[in-house]
Design an enzyme around this catalytic site. Structure first.
Site, PDB file in Angstrom:
ATOM      1  N   CYS A 131      49.864  15.767 -34.063  1.00 51.15           N
ATOM      2  CA  CYS A 131      48.951  16.586 -34.843  1.00 51.15           C
ATOM      3  C   CYS A 131      48.956  18.014 -34.339  1.00 51.15           C
ATOM      4  CB  CYS A 131      47.538  16.031 -34.731  1.00 51.15           C
ATOM      5  SG  CYS A 131      47.040  15.905 -33.013  1.00 51.15           S
ATOM      6  N   CYS A 135      47.306  19.065 -31.074  1.00 48.74           N
ATOM      7  CA  CYS A 135      47.945  18.869 -29.783  1.00 48.74           C
ATOM      8  C   CYS A 135      48.423  20.190 -29.199  1.00 48.74           C
ATOM      9  CB  CYS A 135      49.171  17.973 -29.902  1.00 48.74           C
ATOM     10  SG  CYS A 135      48.854  16.452 -30.757  1.00 48.74           S
ATOM     11  N   ASP A 137      82.348 -19.891 -29.046  1.00 48.55           N
ATOM     12  CA  ASP A 137      81.223 -20.484 -29.734  1.00 48.55           C
ATOM     13  C   ASP A 137      81.589 -20.486 -31.220  1.00 48.55           C
ATOM     14  OD1 ASP A 137      78.695 -21.576 -29.760  1.00 48.55           O
ATOM     15  OD2 ASP A 137      77.782 -19.673 -30.355  1.00 48.55           O
ATOM     16  N   ASP A 175      77.578 -14.890 -29.134  1.00 49.14           N
ATOM     17  CA  ASP A 175      76.838 -13.734 -29.636  1.00 49.14           C
ATOM     18  C   ASP A 175      75.915 -13.156 -28.570  1.00 49.14           C
ATOM     19  OD1 ASP A 175      74.858 -15.595 -29.528  1.00 49.14           O
ATOM     20  OD2 ASP A 175      74.643 -15.811 -31.693  1.00 49.14           O
ATOM     21  N   ASP A 193      73.466 -18.018 -25.947  1.00 49.40           N
ATOM     22  CA  ASP A 193      74.419 -18.568 -24.987  1.00 49.40           C
ATOM     23  C   ASP A 193      74.528 -17.706 -23.733  1.00 49.40           C
ATOM     24  OD1 ASP A 193      75.568 -16.565 -26.405  1.00 49.40           O
ATOM     25  OD2 ASP A 193      76.942 -17.872 -27.493  1.00 49.40           O
TER      26      ASP A 193
END
Lengths: 118, 754
Positions: free
Chosen positions: B23, B26, B439, B639, B643
């Protein structure tokens, strides 16, 4: 001739002592003063640095040597490798370390130094 | 030291980038906080750019702290970016190169004429007074050359000597120094030297310095090329971004892009930071990061990655990772780190390097002593020549450069193919893999299964009802196949029902309740366990499995209601990539939690003979251990999500990414692209790199092991051969250049796709 031979052998003994047997005692305590390692002419100066254990540490490096050997500093035990710009301060952050002695060096180990963590 | 500290503090005006200032109010807070820091004269914030300019003599760290203490994040805009660092490095290298070349010309300017004179048969001896005068003049000239062209050798040698260490400088300084001092002794005190040994070696001193300067200069150039890959990666970073601030689009520097900024990218522009598309659609070329040649279509909600190239459409996206957090920045970081790490094979060379120079010095002394004691006349001249030549020919650099140079190029080359290697050790182990576990789901197959068949067993249920029940159950499951069923229900606009008493039985399926009905959904094992009668549906399920589909049973109140088959298509290039692995002698094994029949069907399609099927997730690492117990060096590819333990246990764990969405830190080697070709490339690159390292190490060893004894004069008693110090200087200068050039050859390496 005798003297020359003897001189040669003494020279050899001196080489062995100076480069291998001599253990440097001098170390700079980074916990007492801020340390900047100057990288120039084949050496880190200072090359033995005392660091506080169990605390993240920042070391400053200032490379003055243009040779590519000097361009990278590696702390193999902490998987830290940093490029050093020429004539420019480079702060290197190290993780918190367990007590012991850890080497740091350039990729070819021509430059080398030791961190002493206490 | 003081000068360094003050150089940071002396900065008069500095710019900070503020994160989290949402804002306009600030602005006042931040400015006040900064003005309260000691030494600050003024602070002015530009809210549109989220930057503050601070005047005064103050350390940027203090400013950052002040801002953080009031709850915002700040960083100095002056932090050197990779890009600038690289430019600086190139300028520094160029400067070093130019100065070396200048020094070379100075040294060779004297060395070459003297050399020609001596080869042409001109006497290099000191006999008459006139000769003494001439040689004295040349000797002084030579000293000047040592100062102007070789000062760095002598200073370096001295500095390391004081530090109890020795390096290449030491050897060159001692070698050329010995030759020069001996020659000067001959000039000044010819009487102290036997008549036959009154020979001067000024030409050697000048030539050696010149040649080694030349070698170093060429090496700097060649080394520059070894970092080409990282240069290319850094070059991918865009310099500016077009950001929407206060409803206007403004171009700002890339460092000033904040988290959650809305960024506009037009066709042909680079994506500046990572983010999520919020408007528009386009296709993006990600090949520079993933090695995947086909552009990827992007729509709202899709991820875009910094450094990739927007091809067709204009999009708006929200920044999700900026600065050092972008995938590109992390990749650059990882590649840099890996390039400087050392594979175990290089450690022997390190150990040798540590002793090398002093050992050569000792050999040089011994060789001189042997010549003096046993050598023919003029023994003293022979002793000086052999001592000098030994010092000059020995090349610790070739040994020291052998491994790091190849790793540098190899890791960079791998990155170009979308393969991120974590460190030198992973690189070396990958080159030795004997067995590779893949896999199935997401590695061999797309990992995006779809429902292919619904076989209703109890005709009182409709297909739609079956899908409703199944998707209601699966919407709560984390099983990879569950998503397929949920997606299929969503496509048919089916709303899920409320399920209670949900219980997942690992490796079997799910038990749950819908109102009063008891539900079972899972594999054959679950049905047998719960005593559900399957009848002819066992063979129907088998038939589906043989088509590489995964059948799942749904039982309502312990009676079989239906079989739902889900199929996960095989990636189109899996078959070829697996063949590449097998052709390089690797035993390829498939691992899956899926049922045996489906697993076998998939394995058969892709040409894999060994299958571990029906493996519970927690057992995956046991299968890795099983192969390791058979003395295999095991690579595991998955992945990286479910695993992770298996990846960690394997000798080398490969995480295969889909696109660029990868957990970079999770594996030894990360494959940025989904294709298994990335895996074959990774292994091919590591093999090529290791071969290159071995060539370098072998060359460097042989060079030194053969060169040093030759220089010491070992061949003289047999063949009358003694090495000329100038030739030793040339050999030394070009030995390390050869190592760097051989490493550079790796840049030409191309993995064989087909």
């Amino acid at each position: 001739m005798m003297i020359i031979n003897l001189f040669g052998l003494v020279l050899i003994a001196l080489i062995i002592w100076w480069f291998w047997l001599y253990k440097p005692a001098k170390a700079i305590d980074s916990t007492m003063e801020s340390v900047t390692v100057i990288v120039n002419n084949g050496v880190y100066d200072p090359s033995r640095i005392i660091v506080a254990k169990g605390k993240e540490t920042t070391l400053n490096f200032l490379r003055k040597d243009g040779s590519p050997c000097a361009a990278t500093v590696i702390f193999p035990d902490f998987e830290v490798s940093e490029e050093l710009p020429v004539d420019e301060n480079k702060a290197i952050e190290l993780p918190s370390m367990a007590p012991g002695q850890y080497p740091f060096h350039c990729p070819m180990k021509m430059y080398s130094g030791t961190l002493i963590v206490e | 030291m003081n000068s360094i500290e003050s150089s940071i503090k002396d900065t008069k005006a500095q710019e900070l980038i503020i994160d989290g200032a949402g804002c306009a109010s600030c602005v006042g807070k931040i400015e006040t906080a900064l003005k309260n820091v000691n030494g600050v004269d003024n602070a002015q914030m530009n809210f549109a750019l989220r930057t503050v300019v601070v005047d005064g003599e103050v350390d940027s760290e203090d400013l950052v702290q002040a801002i953080e203490s009031i709850g915002y994040n700040a960083r100095s805009a002056e932090d050197t970016s990779d890009d600038e660092l690289l430019d600086e490095k190139e300028i520094a290298d160029q400067k070093y190169y130019t100065s070396l070349m200048r020094q070379m010309w100075i040294a060779l300017g004297l060395g070459v004429p003297l050399m020609i004179y001596s080869i042409a048969g001109g006497p290099m001896t000191v006999e008459t007074t006139v000769e003494r005068g001439i040689w004295l003049f040349i000797g002084i000239l030579c000293a000047a050359i040592m100062y102007f062209a070789g000062k760095h050798f002598y200073v370096g040698a001295w500095k390391s000597f004081v530090n109890h260490s020795a390096n290449m400088d030491t050897l060159i300084a001692l070698g050329t120094g010995t030759a020069w001092i001996y020659s000067m002794v001959v000039v000044f005190f010819p009487m102290a030297v036997p008549e036959m040994a009154r020979h001067v070696y000024f030409e050697a001193t000048a030539m050696i310095i010149g040649l080694i300067d030349l070698g170093l200069a060429l090496e700097v150039k060649a080394r520059g090329r070894t970092s080409e890959a990282i240069k290319r990666l850094i070059g991918l970073q865009a310099k500016t971004a077009r950001v929407v601030r206060d409803k206007k689009e403004v171009d700002i520097a890339i460092e000033q892009v904040l988290l959650n900024d809305i960024v506009r990218v037009r066709p042909g522009e680079k994506i500046p930071v990572d983010g999520l598309v919020i408007e528009g659609h386009t296709s993006i070329d990600e090949s520079m990061l993933t090695g995947e040649p086909m552009p990827v279509a992007k729509e709202v909600e899709d991820e875009v990655v910094a450094g990739t190239l927007n091809k067709t459409g204009s999009i708006l996206f929200k920044a999700t990772r900026v600065g050092k957090d972008t995938a590109l920045a992390q990749i650059i970081n990882m590649v840099k780190r890996a390039q400087n790490s050392k594979p175990p094979i290089g450690r022997l060379a390190d150990v040798i390097s540590a002793y090398f120079v002093p050992v050569v010095m000792i050999i040089s002394i011994i060789s001189a002593l042997v010549w003096l004691n046993f050598g023919p006349d003029p023994a003293l001249a022979f002793a000086v020549v052999s001592a000098t030549t030994v010092l000059i020919i020995a090349c610790p650099c070739a040994l020291g450069l052998a491994t790091p140079m190849s790793v540098m190029v190899g890791v960079g080359k791998a990155a170009e193919a979308g393969v991120l290697i974590r460190n030198g050790e992973a690189l070396q182990t990958a080159s030795k893999i004997t067995a590779m576990i893949l896999d199935k789901t997401g590695t061999i197959t797309e990992g995006s299964p779809t429902v292919t068949d619904i076989l209703v067993a109890d005709k009182s249920y409709t297909e739609k009802y079956i899908l409703t029940i199944a998707s209601s159950i699966e919407s709560r499951s984390e099983h990879p196949l569950a998503q397929a069923i949920v997606d299929s229900a969503i496509a048919q606009e089916i709303d899920p029902e409320d399920i209670s008493d949900f219980q997942a039985i690992a490796g079997h399926g799910i038990e749950a309740k819908l109102e009063d009905h008891h539900l079972l959904f899972g594999n054959q094992k679950l049905m047998f366990k719960k005593g559900v009668f399957l009848g002819e549906f066992v063979s129907k399920a088998q038939k589906l499995a043989d088509e590489a589909k995964t059948p799942m049973y749904l039982a309502i109140d312990n009676k079989l209601a239906a079989i739902i088959a889900v199929s996960d298509p095989i990636k189109e290039d899996s078959i070829e990539a697996i063949k590449r692995l097998q052709n390089s002698g690797i035993r390829v094994v498939m691992l899956t939690g899926d049922n045996r029949a489906t697993a076998n069907a998939v394995a058969k399609k892709v040409g894999i003979k060994e299958v571990f099927a029906e493996v519970l997730p927690e057992d995956k690492s046991n299968k890795v251990a099983e192969l390791q117990a058979q003395n295999e060096i095991v690579g595991m590819t998955g992945d990286g999500i479910n695993d992770a333990p298996a990846l960690a246990l394997a000798n080398v764990g490969f995480a295969i990414g889909t696109g660029t969405d990868v957990a970079i830190e999770s594996a030894d080697i990360t494959l940025m692209r989904g294709s298994l070709h990335g895996l074959a490339d990774a292994i091919a690159v590591s093999k090529a790199t290791l071969r290159n390292i071995k060539q370098n190490l072998f060359g460097a060893f042989i060079y030194n092991v053969a060169g040093v004894p030759f220089a010491a004069g070992l061949l003289y008693p047999f063949f009358g051969l003694l090495l000329n110090p100038v030739i030793a200087g040339a050999a030394m200068a070009f030995s390390s250049l050869t190592v760097v050039s051989n490493a550079n050859r790796l840049r030409l390496f191309k993995p064989q796709e087909h």
